[in-house]
Design an enzyme around this catalytic site. Structure first.
Site, PDB file in Angstrom:
ATOM      1  N   ASP A  46       4.264  81.916  69.938  1.00  0.00           N
ATOM      2  CA  ASP A  46       3.272  80.941  70.566  1.00  0.00           C
ATOM      3  C   ASP A  46       2.493  81.329  71.664  1.00  0.00           C
ATOM      4  OD1 ASP A  46       1.987  78.368  70.369  1.00  0.00           O
ATOM      5  OD2 ASP A  46       3.506  77.527  71.840  1.00  0.00           O
ATOM      6  N   VAL A  83       7.056  70.304  82.779  1.00  0.00           N
ATOM      7  CA  VAL A  83       7.295  71.372  83.816  1.00  0.00           C
ATOM      8  C   VAL A  83       7.367  70.627  85.355  1.00  0.00           C
ATOM      9  CG1 VAL A  83       6.380  73.405  85.025  1.00  0.00           C
ATOM     10  CG2 VAL A  83       5.904  73.125  82.478  1.00  0.00           C
ATOM     11  N   MET A 117       6.456  70.312  74.289  1.00  0.00           N
ATOM     12  CA  MET A 117       7.695  70.714  74.389  1.00  0.00           C
ATOM     13  C   MET A 117       8.594  70.033  75.583  1.00  0.00           C
ATOM     14  SD  MET A 117       7.326  74.764  73.256  1.00  0.00           S
ATOM     15  CE  MET A 117       6.286  75.117  74.522  1.00  0.00           C
ATOM     16  N   GLY A 118       7.932  69.446  76.580  1.00  0.00           N
ATOM     17  CA  GLY A 118       8.687  68.796  77.502  1.00  0.00           C
ATOM     18  C   GLY A 118       7.706  68.831  78.789  1.00  0.00           C
TER      19      GLY A 118
END
Length: 316
Positions: free
Chosen positions: A131, A24, A21-22
């Protein structure tokens, strides 16, 4: 991207991790002069951005010690980001990897109860995680259990899912109804909680799979195997959470929290006492060696062997 500023407020300092998702990042909130965590998403379209911002604002409404606090949601160009409290601890997946045969039942009850309580706080607001998995759960250094990423799964946009043929969530922990892309409610989170509890008990997921097709078959068609914890009530609770039909699962997270709290009363952890015994043996042995009392040291080593066998039996 080191030291990049987002919106003139958040200075990215160090990347902490990267996922589907990307990314952090550890960042500094320049306005409030405090460290924060920033999840920086992949570039998105205008419709996805609007959905992400809407869902992020909903997630920020959750006020519970078991849910990571969301401070802000915004965009930087075409990249969306969410600003959260910075957590010091380990994700639950790493904890499970250190316990290949599962955790002590006392820890299963405690972690499971805290997760259920946190889910209940979100569900009361009509917010579903979608999720829940060990990678989205952090055990802080002080033992606090935190769920991360509320709102992000939904914010990934149903239109993108149907275009790519994928589903929101992580296959090993997804409820059967999620595989069809249908609307889901809080009971999907409870199914995922059942998968997490199963893994806490056994060290493995209920339906191991090499690909998404195998995962789909397991969740949609295969009967869930019993975790065989030695506690029939816990086994029954986990299996009820893994029911294929949402109507046959527990209906509310607070019910699950209450059951785990009651079941856990009979499973007090022996670990603090055992750790104290470890330290005592080591202290006595070091003292005997220091004063060169070989007879006492030899006796302590023999006693320690007996104690270690007892400890292994207690921890099974």
């Amino acid at each position: 991207m080191r030291c990049m500023d987002l919106g003139g407020r958040y200075r990215l300092e160090r990347r902490l991790g990267r996922g589907a998702m990307g990314e952090v990042w550890r960042a500094l909130d320049l306005r409030l002069d405090r460290p924060v965590a920033v999840k920086l998403m992949a570039p998105s379209s205008g419709s996805e951005a609007r959905r992400f911002l809407r869902e992020g604002r909903l997630a920020a409404r959750i006020n519970h010690p078991g849910v990571t606090t969301v401070f802000d949601v915004d965009r930087h160009g075409r990249r969306l980001f969410i600003v959260m409290e910075l957590l010091n601890g380990r994700d639950l997946g790493a904890v499970i990897r250190d316990h290949a045969d599962g955790l002590e039942l006392s820890e299963v009850f405690e972690i499971g109860r805290r997760l259920a309580e946190a889910l209940s706080a979100a569900h009361v607001l009509g917010i579903v995680h979608r999720d829940l998995k060990p990678g989205n759960i952090v055990i802080l250094d002080d033992g606090t259990v935190k769920i991360c990423d509320f709102g992000i799964a939904r914010a990934l946009d149903v239109t993108r899912i149907t275009r790519t043929g994928l589903t929101v969530g992580t296959p090993a922990y997804m409820a059967p109804e999620q595989f069809g892309g249908a609307a889901v409610d809080r009971r999907a989170d409870l199914y995922s909680l059942g998968c997490v509890l199963y893994e806490l008990c056994t060290g493995r997921v209920p339906f191991p799979a090499a690909n998404i097709a195998q995962a789909m078959y397991g969740h949609l068609s295969a009967p869930p195997p019993s975790p065989r914890t030695g506690d029939r009530d816990l086994d029954a609770l986990v299996l009820s959470l893994l029911a294929k039909d949402p109507a046959r699962r527990p209906q509310h997270a607070n019910e699950v929290a209450r059951w785990l709290r009651e079941l856990g009363k009979d499973h007090r952890s022996t670990r603090p006492l055992l750790d104290l015994c470890d330290a005592t043996f080591r202290s006595l042995l070091d003292a005997a060696i220091e004063r060169q009392d070989h007879e006492a040291a030899a006796l302590l080593r023999e006693q320690e062997k007996v104690y270690l066998r007892m400890r292994q039996a207690l921890e099974r």
